[in-house]
Design a protein around this motif. Structure first.
Motif: not given
Lengths: 356, 356
Positions: A54-60
Motif C-alpha cells: 500500500p506504500r504511503s496510502s496507509v499513512k492515515p
C-alpha cells in the motif's frame, strides 16, 4: 468507437487509457476493491486477495497508534501536526516548518529522522532550495511528518528513538498490529519502504476494509480509543488538506473540493479513500505502478460511488480525464478510464444502510 | 520460485517486474519485434501488427532526409550535428552549444525552433539554469537537434521555416514518405508529438524492419543516396553516443559499451535498436509507457540476440536489472525481466546469413 480506438488491451475491462489524438498510446490495468467496515467487498475488479504494497496510502492508519496510545495528547499534538503525520507532503515551507517546530518541541532535531533526504516534489520549493544553495534535508522528505509521529510515539513508549524504523521496534510493532487488525489480513514479513520503515503487503480487499473502518470504526473498532483516534485522524485530514499533500496535488485538491471524502495516494499506483458518509472504504492499485493512472481510476470510482456532488465533479474534471499538452502548450491527448469500466449497482453503491 | 513470487500477471509471458524485497510490486507488459531488412519478423511477443507511436525512437529515421536530400552536405553539417539531429538530448551545455552554433551558421536563431522549451532532463544542467536565474529555452528541449535538422532541410528545399512542424510542410512530407518506405507500413493521419511534429503510428514489426534497413539498407534501400545516408547516421550515432542522449543516459551508455549497436529510446516506453553486425532491427513497446521497463526489456533482447559481449554485459549490468534504493540509500528491490521471457532459437538469433 472508431477504428483507431480498438485495442487488444480492451479485453481488460478496467483500465486507464492514455490517448494521443484518437489512438490509444498506453494502457494501465487497474484492480480495485470497495468494502464496508465488516469486510464485505461490495465492488471489485481484478485480484483483490493478492497482497500489494500500500506504500504511503496507509499513512492515515500508521498515524492511529500515535493518537490511541496517548502520545498525541501527552505531547500536545496540533491538528496540523496530525495531518502531517498522515501526509506525503510536497516539502513546501508550510510542511517543513511545522515538522521542524514539532521535532524541536519534543526535544529532537531533524537528524533524528531516519527517512533520508530528497528534493521537494513541489517544484517552486525545490527551485528555492537550489537558489539558496541549500541541499534538501530529511525535513523535505515527503514522509517527514510520519517520521516525526513515529519519533513522538517512541518517546511516549520510552523506547529508543534511534532505530525506530526497524520492524521489531515497539513503534513498528504497534503499527503492524494495527494494520493487521484494521485490514483483517495476516501480515507476512515486510519489505522496506522508500523511507525505511517496514512495508507490509495487504490485499486490496483488506486495505479497503481498513479504510472503511477508518471511516466508521463502529463497535468492531477493536482497541480502546480507536474510534476516537479514527475521528481525530479524519478531522485532521479533512481540515488541512494542503498539509496532507500540497499545493496543486491531487489528494489536497480532491479533499478540498469534496468535504468528507478522505483520499490518500501511495507510490507505485496506489490510492485509497475513506467515505464516512457512505461508510465505505476503497483501495486501488495500478498494475504497473503509474500514478497518472491511479488518480484517474480514483476519480472514476468516487464518481460511481456518488461521492462527488455536482460542484466537486466540475472542480475536479481535469483530474478525472486530464488533458495532455506538449511542450509548446498544444493539446495532444488525454488520460481517461477505458470504456469497459462497470457501472455500480445503485442498491449497493451507496454503502450499507444506515443503522437505526 | 518462492511463494511471494507467484503473481497473476505471470500469465503474460513477457513482462518486466518491479520487485520490493522478494515480492512483485508492479508489472510492465512488453511487446517486441525483431526483424530483418526484408521485413521478416524473426522473434516477437505481443501484437506487433497494431500501430504504436514510436515517438523519439524514429529520430534516426527522421534525420535521413536531411542527409539524402543533400542539405547536410550543402550546409556543411558536422558529424556531431548529425548525431544531435538523431538525439533526445539531456540539455547539457555540450548539446545546446552545438545546436545554437548550428542555427547561427544557417542564419537562424533559437526563436525559429517550434519545439517549445522544457527544463533539461540532465539534473546538473537544470540546476545550473536555476542558479543562473535563466529559464529553459527551446535549445534545452530534448528535440532541439532534430528541429535544427528540420530547419536545415526547410532552407535546403526553399520552403518556409515557419510552420515546418505542420504535417503538410515539405519537410514533414519527406519524413513521412521515408517512414512509410523504411517501415513498409501504410501511414494513417498523424497525432501530434511532444515537440509539435507529426506523430505517425507504426506497427512494431514495421518499426523493427525500418531499423534493420537503417542497419543494412542493401539493395532494397529505395531512394537514391539512402544507403549512404544510413551509413552516415549510423556513424554519427556510433561515434558520438553522448550527443544522442547524455551523461549517464541509457542510450549513450549502451552505445559506448557495445560499439556497433545503435539504440534509441522513445517516450511512453519505446525502444529501438539497429544491429548492423547481425543485420537486424528491433522495436519494443511497454504497454503502459514506462521507460524504466523499456530499458530493461531492451537489455534482455540485446542479450538474447548476442549483441553484447562479455565486457559490455558486465558494464551494463545495472541497466539490465537495476537495483532500487530508497532515500536513505538502502537496497529495497530490483527491476528485472519476468521469468517467462523466451529464449531465442540460436539458428535465427544471429540474423540472416551473410550474403556471399
Amino acid at each position: 468507437m472508431r477504428a483507431a480506438d480498438r485495442h487488444p488491451d480492451e479485453a481488460d475491462p478496467v483500465a486507464v487509457l492514455v490517448r494521443r489524438g484518437d489512438r490509444i498510446e498506453s494502457t494501465h490495468r487497474v484492480a480495485y476493491a470497495v468494502a464496508d467496515a465488516g469486510g464485505a467487498v461490495l465492488h471489485h475488479a481484478g485480484d483483490v486477495r493478492r497482497p500489494v504494497f500500500p506504500r504511503s496510502s496507509v499513512k492515515p492508519l500508521q498515524a492511529l497508534p500515535l493518537v490511541e496510545s496517548g502520545a498525541a495528547e501527552r505531547f500536545g499534538l496540533s491538528e496540523q501536526e496530525l495531518a502531517l503525520a498522515c501526509a506525503s507532503h510536497g516539502g513546501e515551507p508550510m510542511h517543513t516548518e511545522i515538522v521542524a517546530a514539532w521535532l524541536a518541541r519534543i526535544g529532537l532535531d531533524p537528524s533524528a529522522l531516519e527517512c533520508g533526504p530528497h528534493a521537494p516534489s513541489h517544484e517552486a520549493s525545490a527551485r528555492q532550495l537550489i537558489e539558496q544553495g541549500r541541499p534538501p534535508s530529511p525535513l523535505h522528505n515527503n514522509c517527514s511528518g510520519k517520521h516525526a509521529g513515529m519519533l513522538t510515539l517512541a518517546l511516549h513508549l520510552g523506547a529508543p528513538t534511534a532505530g525506530y524504523v526497524a520492524p521489531d521496534h515497539p513503534v513498528q510493532q504497534r503499527i503492524s498490529a494495527l494494520l493487521a487488525a484494521m485490514s483483517g489480513a495476516s501480515l507476512t514479513p515486510p519489505a522496506v519502504d522508500g523511507c525505511g520503515v517496514p512495508a507490509y503487503a495487504l490485499p486490496l480487499a483488506g486495505l479497503a476494509t481498513a479504510m472503511a473502518r477508518l471511516a466508521e470504526p463502529g463497535p468492531s473498532a477493536g482497541a480502546p480509543g480507536r474510534a476516537e483516534a479514527c475521528a481525530r485522524v479524519r478531522a485532521a485530514m479533512a481540515r488541512h488538506p494542503l498539509l496532507v499533500a500540497g499545493s496543486g496535488r491531487a489528494c489536497s485538491v480532491i479533499m478540498a473540493a469534496a468535504p468528507g471524502v478522505l483520499v490518500k495516494t501511495g507510490a507505485e499506483g496506489v490510492y485509497v479513500a475513506a467515505l464516512p458518509e457512505r461508510r465505505l472504504g476503497l483501495a486501488l492499485k495500478v498494475a504497473d505502478g503509474a500514478g497518472r493512472a491511479a488518480v484517474v481510476a480514483l476519480m472514476a470510482l468516487l464518481a460511481r460511488l456518488g461521492a462527488l456532488d455536482r460542484s466537486a465533479s466540475a472542480a475536479l474534471g481535469d483530474l478525472a480525464a486530464p488533458l495532455l499538452r506538449n511542450h509548446a502548450g498544444r493539446a495532444v491527448g488525454r488520460i481517461e478510464p477505458s470504456p469497459g469500466w462497470p457501472a455500480f449497482d445503485p442498491r449497493v453503491a451507496q454503502g450499507p444502510r444506515q443503522q437505526a
